[in-house]
Scaffold this active site. Structure first.
Site, PDB file in Angstrom:
ATOM      1  N   GLY A 127       0.825  -1.211   0.000  1.00 45.01           N
ATOM      2  CA  GLY A 127       0.000   0.000   0.000  1.00 45.01           C
ATOM      3  C   GLY A 127       0.856   1.256   0.000  1.00 45.01           C
ATOM      4  O   GLY A 127       0.961   1.943   1.019  1.00 45.01           O
ATOM      5  N   TYR A 128       1.498   1.532  -1.131  1.00 40.37           N
ATOM      6  CA  TYR A 128       2.300   2.754  -1.279  1.00 40.37           C
ATOM      7  C   TYR A 128       1.497   3.813  -2.050  1.00 40.37           C
ATOM      8  O   TYR A 128       1.202   4.869  -1.538  1.00 40.37           O
ATOM      9  CB  TYR A 128       3.586   2.448  -2.064  1.00 40.37           C
ATOM     10  CG  TYR A 128       4.777   1.990  -1.255  1.00 40.37           C
ATOM     11  CD1 TYR A 128       4.632   1.280  -0.078  1.00 40.37           C
ATOM     12  CD2 TYR A 128       6.076   2.248  -1.688  1.00 40.37           C
ATOM     13  CE1 TYR A 128       5.745   0.853   0.643  1.00 40.37           C
ATOM     14  CE2 TYR A 128       7.186   1.835  -0.979  1.00 40.37           C
ATOM     15  CZ  TYR A 128       7.021   1.136   0.180  1.00 40.37           C
ATOM     16  OH  TYR A 128       8.126   0.724   0.883  1.00 40.37           O
ATOM     17  N   SER A 129       1.152   3.472  -3.324  1.00 37.02           N
ATOM     18  CA  SER A 129       0.603   4.493  -4.233  1.00 37.02           C
ATOM     19  C   SER A 129      -0.800   4.937  -3.832  1.00 37.02           C
ATOM     20  O   SER A 129      -1.583   4.161  -3.286  1.00 37.02           O
ATOM     21  CB  SER A 129       0.531   3.941  -5.655  1.00 37.02           C
ATOM     22  OG  SER A 129       1.780   3.452  -6.047  1.00 37.02           O
ATOM     23  N   GLU A 244      12.653  -3.893  -4.833  1.00 40.46           N
ATOM     24  CA  GLU A 244      11.599  -4.032  -5.835  1.00 40.46           C
ATOM     25  C   GLU A 244      12.167  -3.821  -7.237  1.00 40.46           C
ATOM     26  O   GLU A 244      11.888  -4.593  -8.146  1.00 40.46           O
ATOM     27  CB  GLU A 244      10.480  -3.014  -5.549  1.00 40.46           C
ATOM     28  CG  GLU A 244       9.292  -3.163  -6.493  1.00 40.46           C
ATOM     29  CD  GLU A 244       8.125  -2.231  -6.158  1.00 40.46           C
ATOM     30  OE1 GLU A 244       8.194  -1.503  -5.146  1.00 40.46           O
ATOM     31  OE2 GLU A 244       7.153  -2.254  -6.922  1.00 40.46           O
ATOM     32  N   ASN A 384      10.072   4.541 -15.381  1.00 39.49           N
ATOM     33  CA  ASN A 384      11.417   4.636 -15.963  1.00 39.49           C
ATOM     34  C   ASN A 384      11.900   6.082 -16.071  1.00 39.49           C
ATOM     35  O   ASN A 384      13.098   6.355 -15.960  1.00 39.49           O
ATOM     36  CB  ASN A 384      11.440   3.927 -17.320  1.00 39.49           C
ATOM     37  CG  ASN A 384      11.455   2.411 -17.151  1.00 39.49           C
ATOM     38  OD1 ASN A 384      11.220   1.898 -16.042  1.00 39.49           O
ATOM     39  ND2 ASN A 384      11.721   1.682 -18.222  1.00 39.49           N
ATOM     40  N   GLU A 385      10.946   7.007 -16.260  1.00 36.89           N
ATOM     41  CA  GLU A 385      11.360   8.422 -16.314  1.00 36.89           C
ATOM     42  C   GLU A 385      11.931   8.839 -14.954  1.00 36.89           C
ATOM     43  O   GLU A 385      12.955   9.540 -14.876  1.00 36.89           O
ATOM     44  CB  GLU A 385      10.160   9.333 -16.669  1.00 36.89           C
ATOM     45  CG  GLU A 385       9.663   9.199 -18.099  1.00 36.89           C
ATOM     46  CD  GLU A 385       8.794   7.960 -18.318  1.00 36.89           C
ATOM     47  OE1 GLU A 385       8.322   7.374 -17.327  1.00 36.89           O
ATOM     48  OE2 GLU A 385       8.606   7.570 -19.487  1.00 36.89           O
TER      49      GLU A 385
HETATM   50  C1  LIG Z   1       0.036  -2.807 -12.952  1.00 36.97           C
HETATM   51  C2  LIG Z   1       0.491  -1.942 -11.828  1.00 36.97           C
HETATM   52  C3  LIG Z   1       0.668  -2.494 -10.585  1.00 36.97           C
HETATM   53  C4  LIG Z   1       1.036  -1.697  -9.505  1.00 36.97           C
HETATM   54  N1  LIG Z   1       1.126  -2.263  -8.253  1.00 36.97           N
HETATM   55  C5  LIG Z   1       1.320  -1.464  -7.180  1.00 36.97           C
HETATM   56  C6  LIG Z   1       1.248  -2.000  -5.853  1.00 36.97           C
HETATM   57  O1  LIG Z   1       1.049  -3.200  -5.648  1.00 36.97           O
HETATM   58  N2  LIG Z   1       1.380  -1.151  -4.810  1.00 36.97           N
HETATM   59  C7  LIG Z   1       1.625   0.193  -4.983  1.00 36.97           C
HETATM   60  O2  LIG Z   1       1.757   0.900  -3.989  1.00 36.97           O
HETATM   61  N3  LIG Z   1       1.693   0.735  -6.234  1.00 36.97           N
HETATM   62  C8  LIG Z   1       1.551  -0.072  -7.324  1.00 36.97           C
HETATM   63  N4  LIG Z   1       1.584   0.477  -8.594  1.00 36.97           N
HETATM   64  C9  LIG Z   1       1.710   1.923  -8.721  1.00 36.97           C
HETATM   65  C10 LIG Z   1       3.002   2.400  -9.369  1.00 36.97           C
HETATM   66  O3  LIG Z   1       4.060   2.378  -8.461  1.00 36.97           O
HETATM   67  C11 LIG Z   1       2.718   3.817  -9.915  1.00 36.97           C
HETATM   68  O4  LIG Z   1       1.817   3.663 -10.989  1.00 36.97           O
HETATM   69  C12 LIG Z   1       3.967   4.516 -10.380  1.00 36.97           C
HETATM   70  O5  LIG Z   1       4.776   4.879  -9.304  1.00 36.97           O
HETATM   71  C13 LIG Z   1       3.635   5.798 -11.203  1.00 36.97           C
HETATM   72  O6  LIG Z   1       2.774   6.618 -10.497  1.00 36.97           O
HETATM   73  P1  LIG Z   1       1.409   7.164 -11.159  1.00 36.97           P
HETATM   74  O7  LIG Z   1       0.695   5.996 -11.751  1.00 36.97           O
HETATM   75  O8  LIG Z   1       0.691   7.956 -10.125  1.00 36.97           O
HETATM   76  O9  LIG Z   1       1.842   8.087 -12.354  1.00 36.97           O
HETATM   77  P2  LIG Z   1       2.292   9.621 -12.274  1.00 36.97           P
HETATM   78  O10 LIG Z   1       3.205   9.791 -11.112  1.00 36.97           O
HETATM   79  O11 LIG Z   1       1.082  10.464 -12.332  1.00 36.97           O
HETATM   80  O12 LIG Z   1       3.132   9.771 -13.595  1.00 36.97           O
HETATM   81  C14 LIG Z   1       2.501   9.913 -14.864  1.00 36.97           C
HETATM   82  C15 LIG Z   1       3.598  10.040 -15.922  1.00 36.97           C
HETATM   83  O13 LIG Z   1       4.390  11.214 -15.674  1.00 36.97           O
HETATM   84  C16 LIG Z   1       5.772  10.858 -15.558  1.00 36.97           C
HETATM   85  N5  LIG Z   1       6.384  11.694 -14.512  1.00 36.97           N
HETATM   86  C17 LIG Z   1       5.880  11.975 -13.303  1.00 36.97           C
HETATM   87  N6  LIG Z   1       6.738  12.747 -12.596  1.00 36.97           N
HETATM   88  C18 LIG Z   1       7.834  12.943 -13.385  1.00 36.97           C
HETATM   89  C19 LIG Z   1       9.059  13.650 -13.232  1.00 36.97           C
HETATM   90  N7  LIG Z   1       9.359  14.304 -12.106  1.00 36.97           N
HETATM   91  N8  LIG Z   1       9.955  13.639 -14.255  1.00 36.97           N
HETATM   92  C20 LIG Z   1       9.676  12.970 -15.396  1.00 36.97           C
HETATM   93  N9  LIG Z   1       8.516  12.290 -15.614  1.00 36.97           N
HETATM   94  C21 LIG Z   1       7.598  12.280 -14.617  1.00 36.97           C
HETATM   95  C22 LIG Z   1       5.778   9.398 -15.159  1.00 36.97           C
HETATM   96  O14 LIG Z   1       6.969   8.758 -15.558  1.00 36.97           O
HETATM   97  C23 LIG Z   1       4.581   8.860 -15.920  1.00 36.97           C
HETATM   98  O15 LIG Z   1       4.939   8.552 -17.239  1.00 36.97           O
HETATM   99  C24 LIG Z   1       1.252  -0.315  -9.693  1.00 36.97           C
HETATM  100  C25 LIG Z   1       1.117   0.235 -10.970  1.00 36.97           C
HETATM  101  C26 LIG Z   1       0.735  -0.552 -12.033  1.00 36.97           C
HETATM  102  C27 LIG Z   1       0.552   0.088 -13.375  1.00 36.97           C
END
Ligand SMILES: Cc1cc2nc3c(=O)[nH]c(=O)nc-3n(C[C@H](O)[C@H](O)[C@H](O)COP(=O)(O)OP(=O)(O)OC[C@H]3O[C@@H](n4cnc5c(N)ncnc54)[C@H](O)[C@@H]3O)c2cc1C
Length: 398
Positions: A127-129, A244, A384-385
């Site tokens: 439960g991070y995101s 991770e 990756n960004e």
């Molecule tokens: C299938 C799946 C499973 C997952 N499982 C888990 C889980 O079990 N538990 C959990 O806690 N989380 C989980 N996650 C969440 C995951 O860690 C987040 O989706 C991830 O960290 C990206 O956050 P976001 O989706 O809020 O995108 P955002 O942070 O909103 O980013 C959107 C886009 O903007 C880019 N971006 C954002 N900030 C910057 C910056 N400063 N510089 C350059 N580019 C930027 C990102 O690279 C991305 O392309 C999961 C995600 C997926 C898709």
């Protein structure tokens, strides 16, 4: 730096291969090889087999049930595991929470939770995101307010992988709203059966329910379930993330799926000749093969440094980026190799025993779901960004 394996490591590889030959049920390896859906019971079955041999938590110290392997042995095991088409170890308890508890948990917490991770009593989720706190994880808003012996938790987590199966969730929560955002976070262990928790499924682009939203309304969590110190959760969270990321790189998975791609490209014809003889397709495959060989060397280089007492830093970000790009390119090429056979979406095709012959070659129907599903690799564990930002800061000082 010596990148070749010693005779002892080669004989360890043989031992591991023999284990997979003897103990990995054919039913499970077939499911994995064909890209079929794994049930909770399938994953638990494989965990139990690994645990019986003492190889489930192979990076834990022996004191807590680890086998005492070197990093090179773990590398060999992971590769052989992928080549044998073994199910992946569900990472949340074994690979994520375990190391955090071992490093930062109290003795009571280690004794209480670690054996239950090993014997499968508790299925954990992460439960991070939160909505609005993914890349900017430190901006998380779920609160935990201490009232006597409990924290009262309110808020929402999202993208919680396999949360629908979970008994427990480890959560980052805000315990101090006035501090700098990284300094007001704590790491809590929460029982998913607590009153006030609601899990709602999110259907992914491949049609599967792999992730969820988890809502918390006045959920009471015993103070004993706080890991480490209050407001120090960010330190533990970052420690967990390096584990991770290195896991997501998945060199073994790429080697196994690239072998399959070669078979498919050999089999599929375009204009009377095999796809492997098509210069454009062959060039893309060659590029993957070269990248994969480089990636293996880099991985070994990092492991050799770790074995010599170093710690992976920005290298885990490099491995994550390159490893996931390679995995995504392989799924993309596999889908292309199957061509129109990969087009129909057939949810039943993901079930064991489904006969896919009427829509093309064996496992063609899995190529598109696998392609779509693996888009996640460059997003989770820190996109990756974001990894590129980490590398530029750590190495280029930008
Ligand atoms: C299938 C799946 C499973 C997952 N499982 C888990 C889980 O079990 N538990 C959990 O806690 N989380 C989980 N996650 C969440 C995951 O860690 C987040 O989706 C991830 O960290 C990206 O956050 P976001 O989706 O809020 O995108 P955002 O942070 O909103 O980013 C959107 C886009 O903007 C880019 N971006 C954002 N900030 C910057 C910056 N400063 N510089 C350059 N580019 C930027 C990102 O690279 C991305 O392309 C999961 C995600 C997926 C898709």
């Amino acid at each position: 730096m010596d990148l070749s394996f010693t005779p002892e490591e080669e004989s360890f590889r043989e031992e591991v291969r023999a284990f997979f030959r003897d103990k990995l049920p054919a039913r499970l390896s077939t499911l994995v090889r064909e890209g079929k859906r794994l049930r909770k019971s399938d994953m638990e079955e494989w965990h139990a087999i690994l645990n019986e041999r003492g190889w489930l938590a192979n990076h834990w110290p022996e004191q807590w049930g680890g086998p005492g392997w070197s990093v090179i042995q773990r590398f060999i095991f992971d590769n052989e595991s992928a080549l044998a088409h073994a199910p992946r170890v569900v990472p949340f308890g074994v690979n994520m929470l375990g190391p955090v508890l071992i490093k930062y948990g109290s003795e009571e917490q280690k004794k209480q939770w670690l054996p239950r991770i090993l014997d499968g009593s508790d299925w954990w989720c992460q439960g991070y995101s939160e909505p609005g706190a993914g890349s900017d994880l430190a901006g998380l808003k779920t609160t935990a307010v201490r009232k006597g012996d409990v924290y009262v938790v309110n808020g929402q987590k999202t993208w919680t992988t396999l949360g629908q199966h979970a008994d427990m969730i480890f959560c980052l929560v805000r315990t101090d709203a006035t501090a700098k955002k990284q300094e007001g976070i704590s790491f809590l262990l929460i029982d998913m059966k607590s009153p006030g928790i609601e899990v709602r499924p999110i259907t992914l682009i491949d049609g599967e329910q792999e992730v969820n939203e988890v809502f918390f309304t006045d959920v009471e969590v015993p103070v004993a379930n706080l890991v480490g110190e209050e407001n120090m959760g960010w330190t533990y969270a970052k420690y967990l993330l390096t584990y991770e990321r290195t896991n997501i790189a998945g060199v073994g998975f790429s080697i196994a799926s690239f072998e399959r791609l070669k078979e498919v490209a050999q089999m599929q014809k375009k204009g009377g000749r095999s796809l492997v003889d098509d210069p454009l397709f062959a060039a893309r495959m060659a590029r993957v093969e070269i990248d994969l060989a480089n990636m293996q060397t880099t991985n070994l280089r990092v492991l050799a440094a770790v074995a010599g007492g170093g710690a992976p830093g920005a290298e885990s970000s490099m491995l994550k980026i390159k490893g996931t790009e390679i995995r995504q390119e392989i799924t993309s090429l596999t889908r292309r190799a199957y061509g129109s056979y990969a087009a129909p979406y057939i949810p039943e095709a993901l079930e064991a025993g489904w006969n896919g012959e009427d829509v093309g070659p064996e496992d063609a129907a899995m190529a598109a779901p696998s392609y779509f599903n693996n888009r996640k690799l460059s997003i989770f564990g820190g996109s990756n960004e974001i990894q590129k930002n980490i590398i530029s800061k750590a190495i280029l000082g930008l």
